[in-house]
Design an enzyme around this catalytic site. Structure first.
Site, mmCIF file in Angstrom:
data_model
loop_
_atom_site.group_PDB
_atom_site.id
_atom_site.type_symbol
_atom_site.label_atom_id
_atom_site.label_comp_id
_atom_site.label_asym_id
_atom_site.label_seq_id
_atom_site.Cartn_x
_atom_site.Cartn_y
_atom_site.Cartn_z
ATOM 1 N N GLY A 42 0.839 -1.184 0.000
ATOM 2 C CA GLY A 42 0.000 0.000 0.000
ATOM 3 C C GLY A 42 0.880 1.241 0.000
ATOM 4 N N CYS A 43 0.407 2.329 -0.612
ATOM 5 C CA CYS A 43 1.243 3.535 -0.694
ATOM 6 C C CYS A 43 1.466 4.151 0.682
ATOM 7 C CB CYS A 43 0.634 4.552 -1.660
ATOM 8 S SG CYS A 43 -1.103 4.945 -1.387
ATOM 9 N N ASN A 44 0.443 4.160 1.523
ATOM 10 C CA ASN A 44 0.617 4.633 2.896
ATOM 11 C C ASN A 44 1.550 3.706 3.667
ATOM 12 O OD1 ASN A 44 -1.253 6.821 2.683
ATOM 13 N ND2 ASN A 44 -2.932 5.388 2.954
ATOM 14 N N ALA A 45 1.372 2.414 3.458
ATOM 15 C CA ALA A 45 2.193 1.431 4.164
ATOM 16 C C ALA A 45 3.655 1.562 3.774
ATOM 17 C CB ALA A 45 1.685 0.023 3.871
ATOM 18 N N THR A 68 5.210 4.328 2.741
ATOM 19 C CA THR A 68 5.753 5.564 3.317
ATOM 20 C C THR A 68 6.092 5.375 4.787
ATOM 21 O OG1 THR A 68 4.213 6.715 1.834
ATOM 22 C CG2 THR A 68 5.430 8.055 3.412
#
Length: 342
Positions: free
Chosen positions: A148-151, A153
């Site tokens: 995931g993109c949040n994960a 980061t």
């Protein structure tokens, strides 16, 4: 050697980003593009910024002949992705950009995504696609699960610190600002310009965001015991970018040194001078991550800030980085473009 590539879900943001990136890769050729709702249309009609490229028209997945295709990017929604990938040829290399193969525990997948997994054997086979930390496994993998993109980061901001033992594990606070493209291309009322612009709001409050499943899995495995971070994402009125601010217990200089050691040879991770804060502007349209560290006025506390482009390093750029490893290409091929500014 030219590798033949298919992209499933090419009519979404991450699919278009894959096409843009592959355009700069000398050894990849796109031979098939699917887009269920836009089948029969050209990519120029769907994405005018790609009209200069000679691309196949969008089609339905069942119309693709996978014979001779070396690698398939799957940019479909979760649940749909596992059902499609389950029926693809067993010899085909696959990079999945959805959430379907990120979590190793089927019970965790059901908890965070609400349905039983339809391809359990493949779920166990999948390699987690955070390239900088799973590079060796990715090289020999058939199926790689993009993060995931949040994960991604949050992990760039915290993994080296957990591994080095320089922060406390029970009081990590992760505050994240996310651009609107992370929500996908489907029409949603709250994402209309009139309702999103000039505003800023928290969502998934109180530990309900699905990427927490990845944080729990990865941080706990690193620490050898359960680790739960306090995490709140915020939607910002910007097209691209994620900025994560992590508040941690530990010596700020030791934290900076831990990053320096961990990322010294990483081509896409830039550690800023101590006390310098990055901006999402600094990485826009690129595959780079920028990280800053500062001390807090409270003794024994530090602040870590990480930024990346959610569509590039957070998704499609990461996917191409993984594909390069799987195909025996240079890991940085097609990905060293400078960020866009302003």
């Amino acid at each position: 050697m030219t590798h033949k590539i298919a992209i499933l879900g090419a009519s979404g943001y991450t699919g278009a980003e894959l096409v843009r990136l592959i355009a700069g890769h000398p050894n990849l050729e796109i031979v098939a593009l699917s887009g269920e709702r836009k089948a029969g249309m050209t990519m120029a009609e769907v994405f005018p910024h790609l009209r200069h490229m000679d691309l196949p028209a969008l089609c339905k997945i069942e119309e693709i002949d996978f014979a001779g295709i070396d690698l398939c990017f799957c940019a479909l929604p979760h649940k749909t992705s596992q059902e499609v990938i389950r029926d693809l040829p067993k010899t085909l290399k696959i990079v999945d950009l959805s959430a379907d193969f990120r979590l190793r525990d089927p019970a965790a997948y059901k908890k965070w995504y609400g349905n039983d997994h339809a391809a359990l054997e493949m779920q166990q086979e999948a390699v987690y696609g955070l390239t900088e930390f799973y590079r060796d496994q990715i090289k020999g993998a058939r199926l790689v699960a993009g993060t995931g993109c949040n994960a991604a980061t949050g992990q760039f901001a915290l993994r080296p610190l957990i591994s080095a033992g320089v922060i406390g594990l029970d009081d990590i606070i992760l505050d994240m600002k996310c651009a609107v493209s992370g929500a996908g291309r489907s029409l949603k009322e709250n994402l209309l310009h009139a309702e999103l612009s000039e505003g800023y709001n928290a969502y998934a409050i109180g530990g309900t965001h699905r990427h927490l499943g990845e944080f729990d899995q990865e941080f706990s495995a690193l620490a050898g015991r359960p680790v739960k971070v306090q995490f709140t994402p915020h939607l910002m009125p910007a097209n691209r970018g994620i900025l994560a601010t992590a508040y941690v217990g530990g010596d700020a200089q030791a934290i900076w040194q831990a990053f320096s050691a961990a990322y010294a040879d990483e081509p896409f991770v830039e550690l800023l001078p101590f006390g310098t804060a990055p901006s999402t502007h600094d990485v826009r349209g690129s595959n780079f991550v920028h990280i800053g560290v500062a001390g807090d006025r409270i003794d024994g506390r530090a602040i870590v800030i990480a930024v990346l482009d959610n569509l590039t390093k957070g998704s499609s750029g990461q996917a191409l980085q993984n594909a390069n490893l799987m195909l025996g290409e240079d890991e940085t091929e097609g990905l060293m473009m400078a960020p866009l500014f302003p």
